[in-house]
Design a protein around this motif. Structure first.
Motif, PDB file in Angstrom:
ATOM      1  N   LEU A 216       0.821  -1.213   0.000  1.00 50.42           N
ATOM      2  CA  LEU A 216       0.000   0.000   0.000  1.00 50.42           C
ATOM      3  C   LEU A 216       0.850   1.256   0.000  1.00 50.42           C
ATOM      4  O   LEU A 216       0.454   2.268  -0.590  1.00 50.42           O
ATOM      5  CB  LEU A 216      -0.943   0.010   1.204  1.00 50.42           C
ATOM      6  N   SER A 217       2.038   1.205   0.691  1.00 50.13           N
ATOM      7  CA  SER A 217       2.857   2.417   0.734  1.00 50.13           C
ATOM      8  C   SER A 217       3.872   2.458  -0.393  1.00 50.13           C
ATOM      9  O   SER A 217       4.737   3.328  -0.431  1.00 50.13           O
ATOM     10  CB  SER A 217       3.518   2.554   2.103  1.00 50.13           C
ATOM     11  N   GLY A 218       3.730   1.509  -1.332  1.00 53.89           N
ATOM     12  CA  GLY A 218       4.634   1.501  -2.484  1.00 53.89           C
ATOM     13  C   GLY A 218       4.398   2.714  -3.373  1.00 53.89           C
ATOM     14  O   GLY A 218       3.350   3.352  -3.267  1.00 53.89           O
ATOM     15  N   PRO A 219       5.326   3.028  -4.282  1.00 56.10           N
ATOM     16  CA  PRO A 219       5.189   4.204  -5.126  1.00 56.10           C
ATOM     17  C   PRO A 219       4.123   3.991  -6.222  1.00 56.10           C
ATOM     18  O   PRO A 219       3.942   2.859  -6.673  1.00 56.10           O
ATOM     19  CB  PRO A 219       6.581   4.355  -5.748  1.00 56.10           C
ATOM     20  N   ALA A 220       3.471   5.069  -6.574  1.00 57.32           N
ATOM     21  CA  ALA A 220       2.524   5.125  -7.712  1.00 57.32           C
ATOM     22  C   ALA A 220       1.335   4.180  -7.573  1.00 57.32           C
ATOM     23  O   ALA A 220       0.750   3.776  -8.580  1.00 57.32           O
ATOM     24  CB  ALA A 220       3.272   4.851  -9.017  1.00 57.32           C
ATOM     25  N   GLN A 221       1.019   3.798  -6.328  1.00 57.44           N
ATOM     26  CA  GLN A 221      -0.165   2.929  -6.183  1.00 57.44           C
ATOM     27  C   GLN A 221      -1.432   3.797  -6.256  1.00 57.44           C
ATOM     28  O   GLN A 221      -1.473   4.897  -5.708  1.00 57.44           O
ATOM     29  CB  GLN A 221      -0.127   2.197  -4.834  1.00 57.44           C
ATOM     30  N   PRO A 222      -2.459   3.310  -6.906  1.00 56.76           N
ATOM     31  CA  PRO A 222      -3.669   4.119  -7.060  1.00 56.76           C
ATOM     32  C   PRO A 222      -4.417   4.268  -5.724  1.00 56.76           C
ATOM     33  O   PRO A 222      -4.299   3.394  -4.862  1.00 56.76           O
ATOM     34  CB  PRO A 222      -4.495   3.318  -8.060  1.00 56.76           C
ATOM     35  N   PRO A 223      -5.188   5.361  -5.564  1.00 52.84           N
ATOM     36  CA  PRO A 223      -5.967   5.541  -4.328  1.00 52.84           C
ATOM     37  C   PRO A 223      -7.041   4.458  -4.210  1.00 52.84           C
ATOM     38  O   PRO A 223      -7.524   3.969  -5.236  1.00 52.84           O
ATOM     39  CB  PRO A 223      -6.593   6.926  -4.483  1.00 52.84           C
ATOM     40  N   GLY A 224      -7.354   4.106  -2.995  1.00 53.79           N
ATOM     41  CA  GLY A 224      -8.397   3.106  -2.756  1.00 53.79           C
ATOM     42  C   GLY A 224      -7.877   1.683  -2.882  1.00 53.79           C
ATOM     43  O   GLY A 224      -8.657   0.733  -2.796  1.00 53.79           O
ATOM     44  N   LEU A 225      -6.586   1.526  -3.109  1.00 54.66           N
ATOM     45  CA  LEU A 225      -6.025   0.174  -3.299  1.00 54.66           C
ATOM     46  C   LEU A 225      -6.186  -0.640  -2.018  1.00 54.66           C
ATOM     47  O   LEU A 225      -6.076  -0.132  -0.907  1.00 54.66           O
ATOM     48  CB  LEU A 225      -4.542   0.274  -3.665  1.00 54.66           C
ATOM     49  N   LEU A 226      -6.471  -1.906  -2.223  1.00 59.42           N
ATOM     50  CA  LEU A 226      -6.653  -2.828  -1.093  1.00 59.42           C
ATOM     51  C   LEU A 226      -5.619  -3.938  -1.261  1.00 59.42           C
ATOM     52  O   LEU A 226      -5.315  -4.343  -2.381  1.00 59.42           O
ATOM     53  CB  LEU A 226      -8.073  -3.354  -1.150  1.00 59.42           C
ATOM     54  N   ALA A 227      -5.066  -4.398  -0.151  1.00 60.88           N
ATOM     55  CA  ALA A 227      -4.048  -5.453  -0.293  1.00 60.88           C
ATOM     56  C   ALA A 227      -4.181  -6.483   0.806  1.00 60.88           C
ATOM     57  O   ALA A 227      -4.620  -6.180   1.922  1.00 60.88           O
ATOM     58  CB  ALA A 227      -2.665  -4.819  -0.263  1.00 60.88           C
ATOM     59  N   LEU A 228      -3.825  -7.709   0.465  1.00 57.99           N
ATOM     60  CA  LEU A 228      -3.755  -8.798   1.443  1.00 57.99           C
ATOM     61  C   LEU A 228      -2.471  -9.568   1.134  1.00 57.99           C
ATOM     62  O   LEU A 228      -2.185  -9.856  -0.031  1.00 57.99           O
ATOM     63  CB  LEU A 228      -4.977  -9.698   1.292  1.00 57.99           C
ATOM     64  N   VAL A 229      -1.680  -9.819   2.180  1.00 59.34           N
ATOM     65  CA  VAL A 229      -0.422 -10.568   1.957  1.00 59.34           C
ATOM     66  C   VAL A 229      -0.393 -11.754   2.920  1.00 59.34           C
ATOM     67  O   VAL A 229      -0.689 -11.618   4.112  1.00 59.34           O
ATOM     68  CB  VAL A 229       0.791  -9.650   2.200  1.00 59.34           C
ATOM     69  N   TYR A 230      -0.045 -12.934   2.348  1.00 57.91           N
ATOM     70  CA  TYR A 230       0.053 -14.161   3.172  1.00 57.91           C
ATOM     71  C   TYR A 230       1.446 -14.729   2.953  1.00 57.91           C
ATOM     72  O   TYR A 230       1.784 -15.182   1.857  1.00 57.91           O
ATOM     73  CB  TYR A 230      -1.034 -15.131   2.727  1.00 57.91           C
ATOM     74  N   ASP A 231       2.248 -14.628   4.013  1.00 55.27           N
ATOM     75  CA  ASP A 231       3.650 -15.058   3.816  1.00 55.27           C
ATOM     76  C   ASP A 231       3.860 -16.499   4.242  1.00 55.27           C
ATOM     77  O   ASP A 231       4.945 -16.945   4.511  1.00 55.27           O
ATOM     78  CB  ASP A 231       4.579 -14.111   4.569  1.00 55.27           C
ATOM     79  N   GLY A 232       2.780 -17.262   4.329  1.00 58.25           N
ATOM     80  CA  GLY A 232       2.911 -18.678   4.719  1.00 58.25           C
ATOM     81  C   GLY A 232       2.458 -18.896   6.150  1.00 58.25           C
ATOM     82  O   GLY A 232       1.921 -19.948   6.463  1.00 58.25           O
TER      83      GLY A 232
END
Ligand code: ATP
Ligand code: MG
Length: 509
Positions: free
Chosen positions: A95-111
């Motif tokens: 989400l805090s990456g560069p050039a990500q669009p507004p309203g972006l949603l993220a889910l991360v599963y690292d195992g």
């Protein structure tokens, strides 16, 4: 108790104008709705495609942020020690990456752990998802093609897509569908409003055009109405009404109706002319024949009278025969005179209109009737003031004489006859009422027609003994009606057993 049903309003008729306008408006509405629906569906699909492209690039950038790289291998920010993305991959890294669009949603599963979050459109802050929303997203973590999910709450519909980064981390990114839905709704509203305005304009124009196109029909209706009001059944009428030439162009539908109507009117006009010509001929014939018969009839009467009174001895049979010849020639003269009078009235010959003292006419007529019918009781009711009317005196005398003769001839001895005269409004009313048996049923409808008479031989036989028989031809009331029509007056009858009233009304001036 029965409930009274509310009275239904009468339905408006399906006029041609209503039908045409409603059909045009209905079809246009159908076309507008179809165009609107198709446009909105196509727009939504294309916006969704664009969102999917955005989603795919967001997924690529996310892979880079997570340090594994998706399709985009060149960018491995997360792999670099010292990079803000270095360390355990979380949703925040995406989400805090560069050039990500507004309203972006993220889910991360690292195992082992799941991290989630989304950036608020307005504030740009990273917000947490509810457990329910996380569960819903986790169920779709194997979904590599973009799908639409309803996350409920403030978030609503989201387009989500899952990926696996090079380093084997499962992640999922999503973008809100609110923009797509809002744009589609906006388009729908615009199309709806424009269509509505278009429909109103089309309805007004269609009504105007149809009214203009139907105007010739209204003119034809007016012509037909005027023709319908003409008294075509009697007298000399000329049918000059026609549909205006502008409305008879055979190249148009309405023009063909107009032309057909005119052809029909021509046809009726010719038929009328033929009828009038033949009536004229018959009238002329009757008038000529009656006129020609007068002289020989006078001779027959004169010679028979002369012979009877010659003083010579004649056998009783011959005297009787001469008497019959005389009385029958008198009767025939009366008939011929009646026919001649009717023929002249039919021709519309001018009457000799003068002021007539009706009081005197009635006094004379009643005294004649009294002399002719001594078995009847004659009562005359006159107003104080003498009453005058404008008319042809001999003809009016004949009218009264005919009515009194009827009251005498068609009623038994002892019948009371009341003759009354009265002024009424602008006119004069004369009534002849008797308490005889009344006019035979079945005769009333044709009473004033020529040669209409009932079987009254019973009373005539009794009368004939006293007065010389004038016979019954059925012309008396026809003459009454024709004379009064020529005076612009009228005669009506009201008859039942025991009371028969003839009511003659005449205009005063
Ligand atoms: N006052 C009346 N009472 C009963 N019947 C009547 C009376 N007046 C007329 N009628 C009936 O109406 C018929 C038509 O009368 P209308 O005067 O036209 O002819 P008519 O008296 O028969 O013949 P005409 O008058 O030519 O000698 C008569 O034949 C008679 O049957
Ligand atoms: Mg009569």
């Amino acid at each position: 108790m029965t409930k009274r049903r509310p009275r239904r309003r009468p339905r408006l008729p399906w006029t041609l104008q209503r039908r045409l306008v409603l059909t045009v408006v209905g079809l246009l509405a159908l076309v507008s709705i179809t165009i609107g629906v198709v446009s909105v569906v196509i727009l939504r699909a294309s916006l969704l495609d664009r969102l999917d492209v955005q989603l795919a690039s967001a997924a690529d950038r996310s892979a880079a942020a997570l340090g594994g790289g998706g399709d985009n291998d060149g960018d491995r920010l997360g792999d670099l020690p010292g990079s803000p993305y270095f360390g355990t991959p979380t949703a925040d890294s995406i989400l805090s990456g560069p050039a990500q669009p507004p309203g972006l949603l993220a889910l991360v599963y690292d195992g082992s752990t799941i991290t989630t979050g989304y950036t608020d459109d307005r504030s740009g802050a990273i917000e947490a998802l509810t457990a329910q929303q996380v569960q819903l997203l986790a169920d779709h973590v194997n979904q590599t093609a973009p799908v639409t999910l309803n996350l409920g709450g403030e978030l609503g519909d989201y387009r989500v897509q899952a990926e696996t980064s090079r380093s084997g981390t499962l992640y999922l990114v999503g973008l809100p569908l609110t923009g797509v839905a809002a744009t589609a709704a906006q388009l729908a509203v615009i199309i709806g409003l424009v269509s509505l305005a278009g429909l109103v304009v089309v309805a007004v124009i269609a009504a105007w055009v149809v009214r203009l196109a139907l105007r010739p029909l209204q003119r034809m209706t007016a012509t037909a109405t005027r023709v319908a009001q003409l008294p075509l059944d009697r007298g000399e009428v000329s049918l000059s009404e026609r549909v205006p030439a502008d409305d008879t162009d055979p190249r148009t539908e309405v023009g063909r109706v107009g032309a057909a109507l005119n052809r029909m009117l021509d046809h009726v006009d010719r038929a009328l002319e033929a009828r009038q010509a033949s009536e004229r001929k018959v009238r002329q014939f009757v008038a000529d024949a009656s006129h020609e018969l007068r002289t020989p009839l006078a001779s027959i009467r004169g010679y028979s009278e002369l012979t009877r009174r010659s003083g010579q001895e004649l056998p009783p049979d011959a005297i009787h025969a001469l008497g019959r010849i005389e009385s029958e020639s008198v009767r025939m003269t009366g008939l011929v005179e009646d026919l001649l009078l009717l023929a002249r009235l039919d021709e519309g010959r001018e009457l000799d209109m003068q002021p007539v003292d009706l009081t005197r006419v009635l006094v004379d007529a009643v005294s004649d009737a009294h002399a002719a019918g001594r078995d009847h009781v004659w009562n005359l009711e006159l107003p104080e003031e003498p009453i005058e009317a404008i008319g042809d005196e001999p003809r009016l005398r004949q009218v009264i004489a005919n009515l009194l003769a009827n009251a005498r001839v068609h009623t038994p001895a002892g019948t009371t006859v009341v003759i009354a005269l009265a002024a009424e409004g602008n006119g004069v009313v004369i009534t002849v009422t008797d308490d005889g048996p009344g006019i035979p049923e079945g005769l009333t409808a044709t009473l004033f027609e020529r040669f209409a008479r009932g079987d009254s031989s019973r009373f005539r036989a009794a009368n004939a003994a006293g007065a010389p028989s004038t016979g019954s031809t059925g012309l008396g009331l026809a003459i009454v009606a024709a004379v009064l029509a020529a005076h612009r007056g009228e005669v009506t009858v009201d008859s039942r057993p025991g009371q028969t009233t003839f009511r003659v009304s005449l205009p005063r001036a």
